[in-house]
Design an enzyme around this catalytic site. Structure first.
Site, PDB file in Angstrom:
ATOM      1  N   GLU A 226      84.194 122.637  92.455  1.00 22.54           N
ATOM      2  CA  GLU A 226      84.593 122.658  93.891  1.00 22.54           C
ATOM      3  C   GLU A 226      84.168 123.534  94.955  1.00 22.54           C
ATOM      4  O   GLU A 226      85.006 123.995  95.771  1.00 22.54           O
ATOM      5  CB  GLU A 226      86.304 122.851  93.944  1.00 22.54           C
ATOM      6  CG  GLU A 226      86.827 121.880  92.870  1.00 22.54           C
ATOM      7  CD  GLU A 226      88.420 122.416  92.696  1.00 22.54           C
ATOM      8  OE1 GLU A 226      88.844 123.401  93.176  1.00 22.54           O
ATOM      9  OE2 GLU A 226      89.126 121.498  91.923  1.00 22.54           O
TER      10      GLU A 226
ATOM     11  N   GLU B  38      88.753 115.123  84.683  1.00 22.67           N
ATOM     12  CA  GLU B  38      90.223 115.509  84.884  1.00 22.67           C
ATOM     13  C   GLU B  38      91.081 114.363  85.409  1.00 22.67           C
ATOM     14  O   GLU B  38      92.132 114.439  86.186  1.00 22.67           O
ATOM     15  CB  GLU B  38      90.317 116.740  86.057  1.00 22.67           C
ATOM     16  CG  GLU B  38      89.301 117.765  85.632  1.00 22.67           C
ATOM     17  CD  GLU B  38      89.732 118.742  86.737  1.00 22.67           C
ATOM     18  OE1 GLU B  38      90.541 119.113  87.196  1.00 22.67           O
ATOM     19  OE2 GLU B  38      88.681 119.889  86.660  1.00 22.67           O
TER      20      GLU B  38
END
Ligand code: GLA
Length: 321
Positions: free
Chosen positions: A125, A232
């Protein structure tokens, strides 16, 4: 019943995020359907470095034992992240000292699991969602500088030459982030940075992304010639800003979820030559982080198995090919 992992054996691995409780409470589903494991929190810096300068491995080791006993692969998650990383790591750090800290961390943690973890999310991220900034603000960026990702991948490859190294992010299918992640990785490849794959988190909901947006994203990322993992995945029944609470999942909402899982897995299968693993963020709807995010204490049903661990329509939809 034939397991998901067996149905997909010629396509890609099927993974689940687990913790040291769920490997017991969800043991049966895990053994039947999954052949890859990610620690939900246990292999993050915040959990491994619970105390200053002391490494804690017990929980990862316990999960690893479960994976090995059941012949499952393991993903490492994660080294460099702005979140769930102890603040003391950055205190009084300089560029050089933080790079050394990272090197020491990857040496200690990465080497310990080198034979067992076949890939690691090296950076998680790092790209900003909004269009005004390219990289997200973080202590890694502030202290090391704009090349912190290059440095992280180079260090990780030196220490773990046999391990697949991933860049992992969410909103991977949405503009402007989709183009920014693409550019960041393309530029790294042009500079010779050793990166092996891109992780699409795929924390989706029934309104976003559209399957068209997702298809464009995978088409574009595929041009990079890297491996792709879905790392995810879950499909919330609520659009991001929707604060509705329900006692049970609405039939229409579940139908939308089924359509998304069905179409997404069809696309994953089309890209089986580069898709290496598809991981769900949890096992069944009785335990999901989405019960507390983005609305606290709001039940959600984002996975393939229901609260009683029975297969949902979404499960049957992705088994039907
Ligand atoms: C991010 C992280 C994961 C996890 C999820 C939410 O996507 O990469 O480790 O924390 O958020 O549970």
């Amino acid at each position: 019943m034939i397991g998901l992992k067996d149905k997909y054996k010629d396509y890609f691995k099927i993974g689940a995020a687990v913790n040291s409780r769920s490997v017991k409470t969800h043991e049966k589903l895990l053994k039947t359907h999954f052949n890859c494991i990610t620690c939900e929190n246990e292999s993050k810096p915040s959990n491994i470095l619970k105390k200053e300068n002391e490494y804690y491995f017990d929980e990862v080791d316990r999960i690893l034992k479960f994976a090995k006993d059941n012949d499952m692969a393991m993903r490492g998650h994660t080294f460099v992240w702005h979140n769930q990383t102890p603040r003391w790591l950055f205190k009084d750090a300089t560029r050089e000292s933080l790079l050394q800290t990272l090197r020491d961390y990857i040496t200690t943690v990465g080497k310990r699991y080198e034979k067992d973890f076949y890939c690691w999310d090296v950076v998680n991220e790092a790209i900003e969602d909004k269009s005004d900034l390219f990289l997200r603000k973080s202590p890694w960026l502030d202290i090391i500088g704009e090349d912190f990702m290059d440095q992280a991948f180079r260090i990780a490859k030196e220490i773990l030459p046999e391990t697949d190294l991933y860049y992992n992010d969410y909103n991977e299918s949405l503009l402007p982030k989709r183009d920014k992640i693409y550019k960041a990785i393309k530029d790294m490849l042009d500079r010779g940075v050793p990166i092996d794959g891109i992780g699409f988190q795929c924390h989706w909901n029934i309104a976003s992304p559209t399957m068209d947006e997702f298809k464009r994203a995978i088409e574009k990322y595929a041009e990079l010639g890297l491996k792709i993992q879905v790392t995810e995945m879950d499909v919330s029944l609520f659009a991001f800003l929707d604060e509705t609470k329900l006692d049970k999942p609405g039939v229409e909402l579940l139908k939308k979820q089924v359509a998304i899982y069905k179409e997404a897995f069809k696309v994953f299968r089309e890209y089986k030559d580069i898709v290496d693993c598809v991981t769900l963020w949890g096992v069944a709807d009785d335990e999901t982080w989405l019960d507390n995010f983005p609305v606290r204490n709001r039940k959600n049903w984002p996975l393939l198995f229901d609260e009683n661990h029975e297969p949902k329509e979404s499960f049957y939809a992705i088994m039907d090919f």
